[in-house]
Motif scaffolding. Structure first.
Motif, PDB file in Angstrom:
ATOM      1  N   ARG A 148      36.347  -6.643  17.800  1.00 13.48           N
ATOM      2  CA  ARG A 148      35.552  -6.519  19.026  1.00 13.48           C
ATOM      3  C   ARG A 148      35.545  -7.831  19.822  1.00 13.48           C
ATOM      4  NH1 ARG A 148      30.465  -4.172  15.643  1.00 13.48           N
ATOM      5  NH2 ARG A 148      31.325  -2.084  15.153  1.00 13.48           N
ATOM      6  N   LEU A 198      26.522  -4.106  21.979  1.00 14.25           N
ATOM      7  CA  LEU A 198      26.028  -3.368  20.816  1.00 14.25           C
ATOM      8  C   LEU A 198      24.672  -3.907  20.367  1.00 14.25           C
ATOM      9  CD1 LEU A 198      29.310  -2.973  18.713  1.00 14.25           C
ATOM     10  CD2 LEU A 198      28.065  -1.165  19.935  1.00 14.25           C
ATOM     11  N   GLU A 199      24.493  -5.204  20.423  1.00 16.43           N
ATOM     12  CA  GLU A 199      23.216  -5.800  20.019  1.00 16.43           C
ATOM     13  C   GLU A 199      22.104  -5.382  20.984  1.00 16.43           C
ATOM     14  OE1 GLU A 199      24.038  -9.938  19.839  1.00 16.43           O
ATOM     15  OE2 GLU A 199      25.248  -9.800  17.991  1.00 16.43           O
ATOM     16  N   GLN A 200      22.420  -5.357  22.283  1.00 20.46           N
ATOM     17  CA  GLN A 200      21.434  -4.903  23.266  1.00 20.46           C
ATOM     18  C   GLN A 200      21.079  -3.428  23.033  1.00 20.46           C
ATOM     19  OE1 GLN A 200      22.706  -5.714  27.300  1.00 20.46           O
ATOM     20  NE2 GLN A 200      23.429  -7.773  26.759  1.00 20.46           N
ATOM     21  N   GLN A 236      30.364  -7.016  21.353  1.00 17.34           N
ATOM     22  CA  GLN A 236      29.343  -7.284  20.343  1.00 17.34           C
ATOM     23  C   GLN A 236      27.972  -7.480  20.987  1.00 17.34           C
ATOM     24  OE1 GLN A 236      29.959  -7.070  17.036  1.00 17.34           O
ATOM     25  NE2 GLN A 236      27.719  -7.227  16.812  1.00 17.34           N
ATOM     26  N   GLU A 237      27.942  -8.152  22.125  1.00 17.12           N
ATOM     27  CA  GLU A 237      26.680  -8.373  22.821  1.00 17.12           C
ATOM     28  C   GLU A 237      26.080  -7.058  23.310  1.00 17.12           C
ATOM     29  OE1 GLU A 237      25.001 -10.690  26.825  1.00 17.12           O
ATOM     30  OE2 GLU A 237      27.085 -10.983  26.158  1.00 17.12           O
ATOM     31  N   ASP A 279      21.204  -1.776  20.173  1.00 18.23           N
ATOM     32  CA  ASP A 279      20.380  -1.661  18.966  1.00 18.23           C
ATOM     33  C   ASP A 279      18.937  -2.097  19.240  1.00 18.23           C
ATOM     34  OD1 ASP A 279      22.496  -0.690  17.500  1.00 18.23           O
ATOM     35  OD2 ASP A 279      23.025  -2.632  16.614  1.00 18.23           O
ATOM     36  N   GLU A 280      18.762  -3.110  20.072  1.00 20.56           N
ATOM     37  CA  GLU A 280      17.409  -3.561  20.413  1.00 20.56           C
ATOM     38  C   GLU A 280      16.645  -2.457  21.151  1.00 20.56           C
ATOM     39  OE1 GLU A 280      17.813  -7.138  22.639  1.00 20.56           O
ATOM     40  OE2 GLU A 280      18.624  -8.309  20.961  1.00 20.56           O
TER      41      GLU A 280
END
Length: 577
Positions: free
Chosen positions: A129, A137-139, A134-135, A141-142
């Protein structure tokens, strides 16, 4: 909740109604096009209630296969009033998730492109990725974590259960999606409000998480079973152009890619009231039910886009198709012929022909199992879907016998039907058995409700009363004619299964006497219930026992085995507490 396998088995095995049984139905159509079917039966404190959306996997298109089944899941996720502590925040988060998902999908498309070009070994490898991917996906998930804090899990079922309702479930098939429950007679208005609310104000929250749930369901039911993947391939081989060729659960790439926008367009088209029908069977006042229907279901607006029937039809098959596979299963053969759709003039003789072959007293069992001893099980029958049809025969080889020998033995029985008229006494015996079994089934509120909805989803409920005369009128000459018409070499597809070298069949007393297909279904059931808690198992056991009463004679051994699996799992859980 939505245990697809068992529900689907219960739906597709509904029998033909008997000649002597006349079902009196009060039909009411709302101004928005929704059809209401009412069968008052005084005396029972519970009402079998359900509704059918006239949509299944056959209404999908490449790119969104599996969306009909996905909606079966999404319809339990709540509404503006149910399932959340703060609907405004909930809707805001959903909008943000949708926007993020568009960007994430663009990153996934690029990874898949590189994989297809051989530049990546695994497009799902996190190391492949980009930093932006990746950023995102993190947003994502949050946001999911924020939404999770707002949700009231299983709110829909909790309300029903708290009011004494039971057996809530749903099922998706090629041709329809059905939702049903038993409600106390004094809670009928609650049912009308609850069901209309999830159609009027649905909130498809947890959409992307539920895609993963369906993907896992596919893995358990297809990818992880001995012959599931091969059966799916056989299905696609048999259907050259028809949408019946893709699985109800959908292709993996489509499940990973369906967007909420695509799903909402599908919902607006096929879940409009003019594409729905509801049925009630039990102790209720029909005038009051019609008043409730107008008050609650009447709030729904007729669809802007009329539901379209599938355009693509199956191309005529010109040559035999064959597939050979090795799997962890007993050697067996599956033979399919293209036949006719539901309602075709040749469907009644084909159905009766299948009944002549089936069961412990049927021709296939007598000839292949008892007399020739080449098979441990053998069966066959007609499946008339809404737009196409097939006739399938199966046989499992005995030890030392090849699937090809079973195949030839099946052809020999078909040749008998082509060349010799069925004796009148044998034919009448099958008709009598069918009539007696179905008379019992129609006495059940649940069984009658299901039959009404399924038939309304196809050609119309009234055929429950008009079809029996067609089946009773089938003659030996009709049987011979359809056997010669449809059982031709160029119209068939054959799947041969050998046992993988070195694999041995596991002995299981619950599976004794069942066909390989039935054994596979029971094993799938065991896998699917392994993660249920005691409360879920108890509820599911009640549903299964209720469905047991609707299973035809030649399916009851498998149904009983499934019930035993649920009871066994429940005992293990309770014993460990």
């Amino acid at each position: 909740m939505r245990q697809f396998l068992f529900i689907f088995i219960a739906l597709v095995l509904l029998p033909v109604p008997s000649l002597a049984q006349e079902v009196n139905v009060i039909e009411h159509e709302l101004d928005n096009g929704l059809t209401l079917l009412l069968v008052p039966k005084p005396g029972d404190p519970n009402i079998a209630a359900g509704w059918v959306a006239k949509v299944g996997s056959v209404n999908e298109r490449p790119g969104i296969t599996g969306v009909a089944h996905l909606f079966e899941h999404m319809m339990f996720k709540g509404t503006h009033a149910l399932g959340t502590q703060d609907i405004d925040q909930d809707l805001e988060i959903i909008e943000q998730l949708d926007a993020l998902r568009v960007d994430i999908q663009a990153e996934e498309v690029e990874l898949d492109r590189r994989f297809q070009l051989g530049q990546l070994d695994d497009p799902d490898d996190p190391a492949a990725r980009s930093a932006r991917h990746q950023e995102l996906l993190e947003q994502f998930d949050e946001l999911l974590a924020r939404q999770s804090g707002l949700l009231i899990k299983e709110d829909f079922s909790r309300i029903y259960t708290g009011e004494g309702a039971s057996g809530m479930n749903a099922g998706t098939s090629y041709d329809f999606t059905i939702y049903f429950i038993n409600v106390p007679a004094n809670k009928l208005e609650l049912w009308f409000w609850m069901e209309s609310d999830r159609l009027l104000n649905p909130v498809f929250r947890e959409f992307y998480a539920e895609r993963n749930v369906v993907h896992e369901e596919r893995r358990l039911r297809t990818d992880s079973t001995p012959i599931g993947k091969f059966q799916e391939q056989f299905e696609s081989m048999f259907w050259q152009s028809s949408p019946y060729g893709w699985p109800v659960v959908g292709w993996p790439s489509d499940l990973e890619g369906i967007t909420r926008a695509e799903a909402l367009t599908f919902f607006d088209t096929y879940y409009a009231p003019n594409n729905l029908a509801a049925a009630l069977v039990g102790d209720f006042d029909p005038d009051e039910a019609i008043e409730f229907a107008n008050r609650y279901f009447g709030r729904l607006s007729r669809g802007v886009r009329p539901p379209l029937e599938p355009r693509t039809r199956e191309m005529p098959q010109l040559a035999e198709k064959r597939m050979v596979a090795s799997a962890d299963t007993n050697p067996q053969v599956s033979i399919r012929y293209h036949s006719v759709r539901d309602g075709h003039v040749d469907e009644p003789p084909l159905v009766v022909l299948g009944q002549l072959l089936n069961g412990r007293t049927g021709r296939l069992y007598k000839a292949l199992v008892e007399e020739q001893e080449v098979a441990t099980s053998a069966f066959g029958g007609q499946s008339g879907y809404k737009y196409e049809g097939l006739f399938e025969l199966r046989g499992t080889a005995t030890q030392g016998t090849t699937p090809e020998e079973v195949e030839l033995a099946i052809y020999a029985e078909l040749d008998r039907l082509k060349q010799e008229l069925v004796p009148e006494r044998e034919l009448q015996k099958v008709k009598n058995q069918n009539a007696a079994g179905t008379f019992r089934d129609l006495r059940s509120n649940y069984g009658l409700m299901m039959q009404l909805l399924i038939r309304e989803g196809n050609r119309g409920w009234e055929h429950i009363n008009t079809d029996p005369a067609l089946y009773d009128a089938v003659t030996p000459e009709d049987i011979m004619r359809v056997a010669n018409t449809y059982f031709t070499p160029e119209s068939r597809a054959v799947a041969i299964y050998y046992r993988t070298e070195g694999e041995e069949a596991e002995a299981d007393p619950l599976l004794e006497g069942l066909s390989d297909e039935e054994q596979q279904q029971v094993r799938q059931m065991r896998t699917m219930i392994s993660q249920m808690d005691a409360q879920q198992l108890t509820q599911f056991l009640g549903q299964a026992e209720q469905m047991m009463d609707q299973a035809p004679p030649d399916a009851r051994d498998a149904a009983q085995a499934m019930i035993a699996v649920i009871q066994q799992q429940l005992e293990e859980l309770e014993g460990g507490q």
